[in-house]
Motif scaffolding. Structure first.
Motif, mmCIF file in Angstrom:
data_model
loop_
_atom_site.group_PDB
_atom_site.id
_atom_site.type_symbol
_atom_site.label_atom_id
_atom_site.label_comp_id
_atom_site.label_asym_id
_atom_site.label_seq_id
_atom_site.Cartn_x
_atom_site.Cartn_y
_atom_site.Cartn_z
ATOM 1 N N ILE A 80 0.827 -1.124 -0.017
ATOM 2 C CA ILE A 80 0.058 0.035 0.090
ATOM 3 C C ILE A 80 0.906 1.179 0.063
ATOM 4 N N ALA A 81 0.493 2.271 -0.922
ATOM 5 C CA ALA A 81 1.484 3.350 -0.940
ATOM 6 C C ALA A 81 0.785 4.602 0.002
ATOM 7 N N LYS A 82 -0.312 4.454 -0.011
ATOM 8 C CA LYS A 82 -0.874 6.042 0.513
ATOM 9 C C LYS A 82 -2.263 5.429 1.439
ATOM 10 N N VAL A 83 -2.289 5.841 2.784
ATOM 11 C CA VAL A 83 -3.033 5.487 3.636
ATOM 12 C C VAL A 83 -3.890 6.623 4.077
ATOM 13 N N TYR A 84 -5.374 6.473 4.185
ATOM 14 C CA TYR A 84 -6.040 7.520 4.578
ATOM 15 C C TYR A 84 -6.920 6.911 5.934
ATOM 16 N N GLY A 85 -6.854 7.737 7.078
ATOM 17 C CA GLY A 85 -7.114 7.364 8.310
ATOM 18 C C GLY A 85 -8.426 7.592 8.692
ATOM 19 N N ILE A 86 -9.458 7.104 9.162
ATOM 20 C CA ILE A 86 -10.796 7.244 9.895
ATOM 21 C C ILE A 86 -10.632 6.849 11.157
ATOM 22 N N VAL A 87 -10.484 7.832 12.196
ATOM 23 C CA VAL A 87 -10.147 7.325 13.579
ATOM 24 C C VAL A 87 -11.192 7.651 14.573
ATOM 25 N N ALA A 88 -11.761 6.872 15.380
ATOM 26 C CA ALA A 88 -12.604 7.264 16.396
ATOM 27 C C ALA A 88 -11.808 8.181 17.570
ATOM 28 N N ARG A 148 -6.598 7.804 19.112
ATOM 29 C CA ARG A 148 -5.763 8.754 18.720
ATOM 30 C C ARG A 148 -4.285 8.311 18.904
ATOM 31 N N ASP A 149 -4.124 7.784 20.111
ATOM 32 C CA ASP A 149 -2.753 7.082 20.524
ATOM 33 C C ASP A 149 -2.299 6.138 19.304
ATOM 34 N N MET A 150 -3.065 5.079 19.117
ATOM 35 C CA MET A 150 -2.916 4.532 18.022
ATOM 36 C C MET A 150 -2.432 4.751 16.901
ATOM 37 N N TRP A 151 -3.278 5.659 16.534
ATOM 38 C CA TRP A 151 -3.172 6.354 15.042
ATOM 39 C C TRP A 151 -1.776 7.169 15.024
ATOM 40 N N THR A 152 -1.587 7.831 15.952
ATOM 41 C CA THR A 152 -0.296 8.447 16.098
ATOM 42 C C THR A 152 0.811 7.426 15.776
ATOM 43 N N GLU A 196 -6.353 12.158 7.301
ATOM 44 C CA GLU A 196 -6.951 11.859 8.415
ATOM 45 C C GLU A 196 -8.319 12.488 9.072
ATOM 46 N N ASP A 197 -9.185 11.565 9.551
ATOM 47 C CA ASP A 197 -10.317 12.264 10.103
ATOM 48 C C ASP A 197 -10.516 11.606 11.774
ATOM 49 N N PHE A 198 -10.969 12.483 12.518
ATOM 50 C CA PHE A 198 -11.190 12.040 14.039
ATOM 51 C C PHE A 198 -12.737 12.243 13.999
ATOM 52 N N THR A 199 -13.544 11.139 14.358
ATOM 53 C CA THR A 199 -14.962 11.320 14.351
ATOM 54 C C THR A 199 -15.410 10.622 15.651
ATOM 55 N N PRO A 200 -16.463 11.353 16.185
ATOM 56 C CA PRO A 200 -17.001 10.857 17.444
ATOM 57 C C PRO A 200 -17.297 9.236 17.460
ATOM 58 N N ILE A 201 -17.211 8.606 18.677
ATOM 59 C CA ILE A 201 -17.650 7.471 18.802
ATOM 60 C C ILE A 201 -19.217 7.568 18.927
ATOM 61 N N GLY A 202 -19.851 6.639 18.022
ATOM 62 C CA GLY A 202 -21.521 6.765 17.874
ATOM 63 C C GLY A 202 -21.869 7.473 16.599
ATOM 64 N N THR A 203 -20.736 7.996 15.965
ATOM 65 C CA THR A 203 -21.417 8.853 14.400
ATOM 66 C C THR A 203 -22.263 7.933 13.782
ATOM 67 N N LYS A 204 -23.354 8.529 13.139
ATOM 68 C CA LYS A 204 -24.416 7.647 12.689
ATOM 69 C C LYS A 204 -24.330 7.676 11.232
ATOM 70 N N ASP A 205 -23.416 8.647 10.634
ATOM 71 C CA ASP A 205 -22.989 8.768 9.237
ATOM 72 C C ASP A 205 -21.716 8.941 8.637
ATOM 73 N N TYR A 206 -21.278 7.936 8.202
ATOM 74 C CA TYR A 206 -19.914 7.925 7.644
ATOM 75 C C TYR A 206 -19.527 8.352 6.301
ATOM 76 N N SER A 207 -20.867 8.465 5.573
ATOM 77 C CA SER A 207 -20.686 8.453 3.948
ATOM 78 C C SER A 207 -19.902 10.018 3.572
ATOM 79 N N MET A 219 -7.709 3.023 6.468
ATOM 80 C CA MET A 219 -7.375 2.195 8.055
ATOM 81 C C MET A 219 -8.695 2.886 8.478
ATOM 82 N N LEU A 220 -9.434 1.933 9.147
ATOM 83 C CA LEU A 220 -10.824 2.565 9.623
ATOM 84 C C LEU A 220 -10.434 1.847 11.170
ATOM 85 N N LEU A 221 -10.228 3.082 12.129
ATOM 86 C CA LEU A 221 -9.832 2.701 13.393
ATOM 87 C C LEU A 221 -11.139 3.043 14.122
ATOM 88 N N VAL A 222 -12.146 2.395 14.307
ATOM 89 C CA VAL A 222 -13.333 2.816 14.993
ATOM 90 C C VAL A 222 -13.789 1.475 15.688
#
Lengths: 391, 308, 285
Positions: free
Chosen positions: A162-170, A176-180, A196-207, A222-225
């Motif tokens: 994989i060359a480039k990673v996008y992170g969606i992180v809870a 956050r520690d894990m992603w760092t 990278e995006d940090f999204t609240p736990i319980g987000t109901k729309d990821y689209s 990388m889906l870190l939710v």
């Protein structure tokens, strides 16, 4: 009249209180199991309980010649309740505490088990502090740590080119520690971060986030939710075919249980696995057979890890031949499980963390008796690549 | 009427004391402490609701932030347990004052909704934005207990005295408050705010006072719970905690002195007791709540009044 | 532009979830805390109907109908005796209901996650304005709009709607005019519960179906209806659009601040107009 008011009040309170603290026989080995049996993690806790039960039945519910008595307590997926129930179990004089699922609960319980000097077996919570900054003499983890999961993810990304990673992180501390840590690891492997995006736990729309990721030019997502968000993000990702645009991977992102929740959209999702029922070790084959006979389904990773940790612990207690908790703890800290369900597991006496192999799998459609979504092991990582030597 | 209330309160105190003397095993003591701590919370809550008629749905914020305030002063500030409790009461009171200043602009159900939303906002800020202070979703383990006179208060049979003393003090304070001129004024505000205003009472001010005092007791209860569990966490800020305290106060008999305590005993005892016999504890509790709502309009405490 | 479309789909889902809550409040003056639990029950029933009939469409009919029937029973058994009493008793009863409904779902369906797939023809995505947008979302937008239209038409333009409004504004007067107020109340609660069933079914393919799903959704519903003004369909539409768009555009720029932003919008509205933006008069309810 007055007499009756106070009389009834007194009688009620007194009866109720008398019922709560039953005296218990001292001639059994008591295990206090604190697991979420309801709430968001209810399904996880229930699976762990099932695995643990197999570990007990395997030895006819006996250790040191005495019957094993397990007291299961439902933490209701709340740290507060977990602490409350643990306190009560400790006051009943249990010989071992088993649990929990959430790292926060486990860490809070460790403060109690340390204070009461009661052995504490952890088979799921992954936070590094459990065997790191907040480690105690009495708590042992036989399952994966976050550091280990992270090492696997980095290694997976490298092996998959994989060359480039996008992170969606809870958006919580562990996420956050894990992603760092992961970003630092990916940098050493020359893998770029596309966004990278940090999204609240319980987000109901990821689209919107998924749309951003797919336009970012990344070839890895990388889906870190956590919890229900895994299902939400994967369901909504499946609708827009996210996994055809990029490789979707993460920690505890997919297994047979989650596959049931997400449905056919699960196929092709990559995830770390703590355990898998297809492991070929003799112990695992025996465990899977016993589990299927009892519950009529394949053991999940939560069940497998629970079985493995508890059976190892009870075998170690047996070898000491006595009822000294300190001796059990010393013996366990120095023990090696040559025939665990996933090969050799070695308890590191420096931090009470079991070193072990790591697994990565891809979801495929199950055939025959297998669940509709079944994980196929695609990578196995040796313990030496996942663990830094003890300092 | 008043004498009966005093007698009932004395009985409660005697029961709490005899638990310590007659059943000093850890499990029982823990349960009794839990009941007393929640009773402090419910008693405090009822100053706002039963006495003044303000149906708040945000009391979890005062309760939970009290726990955090105590944890901070003791863990970070290195202060003693007494200071921790004082800080918790102050935190509860200040927060309650802020809530009341905003929410008393509306009445009835809107007050309930406004306090609910404010409470959720506090919970949200604590869990997601102030993670460094609150420990995020993990909370703060290791909240200390007192270390007075060289006694080991980590032993529940010693800590029990602390909880018992504060429970009795709260009971006494609430009893005195209800009889005081202030208490009578609050009652007047509840029964008929318009007439109370015509009689020269500052209705808005009295509402603020009631919620603030109520918040202080809620904070105290939160701090004690943190001490009991040696843990402060975000779950204590959630709306279900607010719901629990409303349920306890109303089931027991809101507007009476011992009603809220009876409600706590009922709910907590059902929770403990039923879980010994069935897996369907919560469903049964739900059913009991509905039945009590339908058939006990004045709560458990009302059982005796109705027949008197 | 694609953000606008996704935002619209979020808004419609929010509206479908909140409509029943606001209807019940508007007509009965009851805040139904069990609305989230009913929504969860709706999702599980939809899953069951889907499993039984093998298609999504029967689920969209069966689940709301079952919920309406359950609503009828709930109103008769628990709420009817409580209307003359103060609010806390209605809150308490609906709180008790949450526990009972969760227990029922746990006993019947267990703790496992369940899933619901969109009907054939609505799976996959279409490219719009440079983004892939799920077909199912476009359906949600259309369906939501249809429900809004039906509710407006039903309440504002039909005779039944007139009776509903009369019975809610002044029950005593309505009764003297020969309207069966009890029947009207039962119907309103059944309708509200049925809407929760629709919400649960529509949300099924987008969100995880699990026991705690009602717990998290109820606050969203409260926010939407409070912003718009409790008991007011027009307000609920507006509240849903405001929150839906806040979420969509928030995700674009600062996802971690969305929740706070939502509450800030809410509190700002409450401070400026405590009764909500669309309430015609202050209800002391």
């Amino acid at each position: 009249m007055r007499m009756r008011v106070s009389g009834i009040a007194a009688a009620t309170v007194a009866t109720l209180m008398a019922c709560v603290g039953p005296a218990m026989a001292q001639d059994s080995f008591k295990i206090g199991g604190v697991l979420p049996l309801s709430g968001a993690f209810g399904i996880v806790g229930e699976n762990m309980r099932r695995g643990a039960v197999i570990a007990l039945e395997e030895r006819d519910n006996k250790v040191l010649g005495k019957p094993i008595q397990v007291i299961w307590e439902d933490s209701e997926t709340s740290t507060q309740v977990a602490v409350q129930k643990t306190t009560r179990l400790l006051s009943q004089g249990v010989h071992t505490i088993f649990g929990e699922v959430s790292s926060g609960s486990t860490l809070a319980m460790m403060k109690l088990t340390e204070q009461r000097k009661v052995p504490h077996i952890v088979t799921l919570s992954a936070d590094d502090r459990i065997t790191g900054a907040d480690k105690t003499r009495y708590a042992f983890r036989t399952s994966n740590s976050v550091a280990m999961e992270n090492a696997m993810i980095g290694e997976f990304a490298r092996r998959q080119k994989i060359a480039k990673v996008y992170g969606i992180v809870a958006d919580y501390q562990v996420g956050r520690d894990m992603w760092t840590a992961l970003k630092a690891d990916l940098a050493t492997k020359n893998i770029a971060i596309a966004g990278e995006d940090f999204t609240p736990i319980g987000t109901k729309d990821y689209s919107i986030l998924l749309d951003k990721a797919s336009k970012s030019g990344a070839d890895g997502l990388m889906l870190l939710v956590v919890g229900g968000d895994v299902v939400t993000s994967l369901k909504q990702g499946a609708d827009v075919g996210i996994k055809d645009k990029m490789k979707v991977f993460g920690t505890m992102l997919m297994d047979e249980t989650l596959g049931q929740a997400v449905g056919p959209g699960s196929i092709g999702i990559n995830s770390t696995l703590r355990y898998h029922f297809t492991e070929r070790s003799p112990r695992n084959q025996k465990f899977v057979a016993a589990y299927r006979a009892k519950y009529n389904e394949y053991p999940s990773q939560y069940a497998g890890e629970a079985y493995d940790g508890l059976s190892w612990w009870l075998d170690t207690v047996e070898t000491t031949g006595g009822w000294d908790k300190e001796k059990w703890v010393d013996a366990f800290a120095n023990s090696t499980r040559f025939d665990s369900v996933e090969g050799v597991k070695k308890m590191r006496r420096c931090d009470n963390q079991a070193s072990q192999i790591g697994l990565f799998g891809t979801a495929v459609a199950g055939t025959g008796e297998l669940p509709p979504v079944t994980m196929k092991i695609t990578e196995t990582f040796g313990a030496e690549t996942l663990f830094k030597p003890c300092s | 009427m008043i004498a009966r209330e005093t007698l009932a309160a004395l009985t409660l105190g005697a029961v709490a004391l005899s638990v310590r003397l007659l059943w000093p095993d850890d499990g029982t003591l823990y349960f009794a402490m839990l009941v007393m701590i929640w009773s402090i919370f419910a008693l405090g809550y009822d100053i706002s609701f039963g006495l003044t008629g303000l149906l708040s749905f945000g009391h979890a914020a005062f309760f939970g932030m009290g726990a955090y305030a105590a944890a901070w002063t003791m863990q970070r500030g290195g202060a003693g347990f007494g200071t921790g409790l004082a800080a918790a009461m102050l935190m509860g009171a200040v927060l309650a004052l802020a809530f009341a200043a905003l929410a008393t602009r509306v009445s009835g159900l809107f007050f309930a909704l406004m306090t609910l939303m404010l409470g959720e906002l506090v919970s949200l800020i604590m869990t997601t934005r102030l993670r460094g202070l609150s420990g995020g979703v993990d909370g703060l383990p290791g909240v200390p207990r007192p270390d007075w006179f060289g006694v080991d208060f980590f032993e529940n049979r010693h800590f029990y005295w602390v909880v018992l003393a504060l429970f009795l003090l709260t009971l006494l304070a609430c009893g005195l408050l209800r009889r005081s001129p202030l208490g009578q004024a609050l009652l007047a505000v509840r029964q008929n705010p318009v007439r109370a205003g015509q009689l020269g009472l500052d209705v808005a001010l009295h509402r603020l006072i009631a919620v603030t005092v109520s918040g202080a007791f809620s904070g105290l209860a939160g701090a004690l719970l943190a001490g009991l569990m040696m843990y402060a966490g975000p779950q204590t800020l959630g709306w279900r905690i607010s719901g629990d305290v409303v349920i306890m106060a109303v089931l027991g008999g809101s507007g009476t002195l011992i009603g809220p305590v009876l409600g706590v005993v009922l709910v907590e005892a059902l929770r403990e007791w039923l879980s010994l016999y069935t897996q369907h504890t919560y469903g049964l509790i739900g059913l009991i709540i509905i039945l009590c709502t339908l058939y006990l309009p004045r709560g458990i405490a009302g059982l005796w009044k109705a027949r008197a | 532009m694609s953000t606008l479309i996704i935002g619209l789909s979020i808004s419609m889902l929010l509206f479908l979830l909140a409509a029943g809550l606001t209807l019940i409040f508007g007509m009965l003056g009851v805040i139904n805390f069990a609305h989230g639990a009913l929504y969860m029950l709706g999702a599980y029933l939809a899953f069951q109907a889907h499993a039984t009939f093998g298609s999504f469409w029967p689920a969209l009919i069966v689940s709301p109908l079952c919920l309406a029937a359950a609503g009828l029973a709930i109103e008769r058994l628990t709420l009817r005796p409580l209307y003359p009493r103060t609010h806390e008793f209605q809150l308490l009863a609906t709180f008790g209901l949450i526990l009972v409904i969760e227990e029922v779902v746990r006993v019947v369906w267990g703790l496992d996650y369940r899933h619901l797939t969109p009907p054939p023809g609505l799976t996959g995505s279409v490219a719009l304005f440079g983004s892939d947008i799920a077909r199912y979302r476009l359906f949600v937008i259309g369906f939501g709009a249809a429900v809004i239209a039906a509710l407006f038409f039903g309440i504002e333009r039909t005779k039944l709607g007139l009776v509903l409004r009369a019975a809610s504004v002044n029950p005593t007067m309505a009764a003297t005019l020969g309207i069966d107020v009890n029947l009207v109340r039962s119907l309103v609660f059944a309708l509200g519960a049925g809407l929760a069933g629709i919400g649960g079914t529509i949300a099924g393919p987008l969100l995880p179906i699990q026991l705690s799903m009602g717990f998290t959704i109820i606050l969203d519903c409260f926010i939407v209806v409070v912003i718009g003004g409790l008991g007011n369909i027009k307000g609920a539409v507006f509240g849903a659009l405001l929150i839906g768009m806040t979420r969509a555009f928030g995700q674009l720029y600062a996802p971690e601040w969305i929740d706070i932003a939502t509450y800030v919008v809410l509190l700002a509205v409450l401070l400026v107009r405590p009764q909500g933006l669309f309430a015609a008069k202050e209800r002391l309810a």
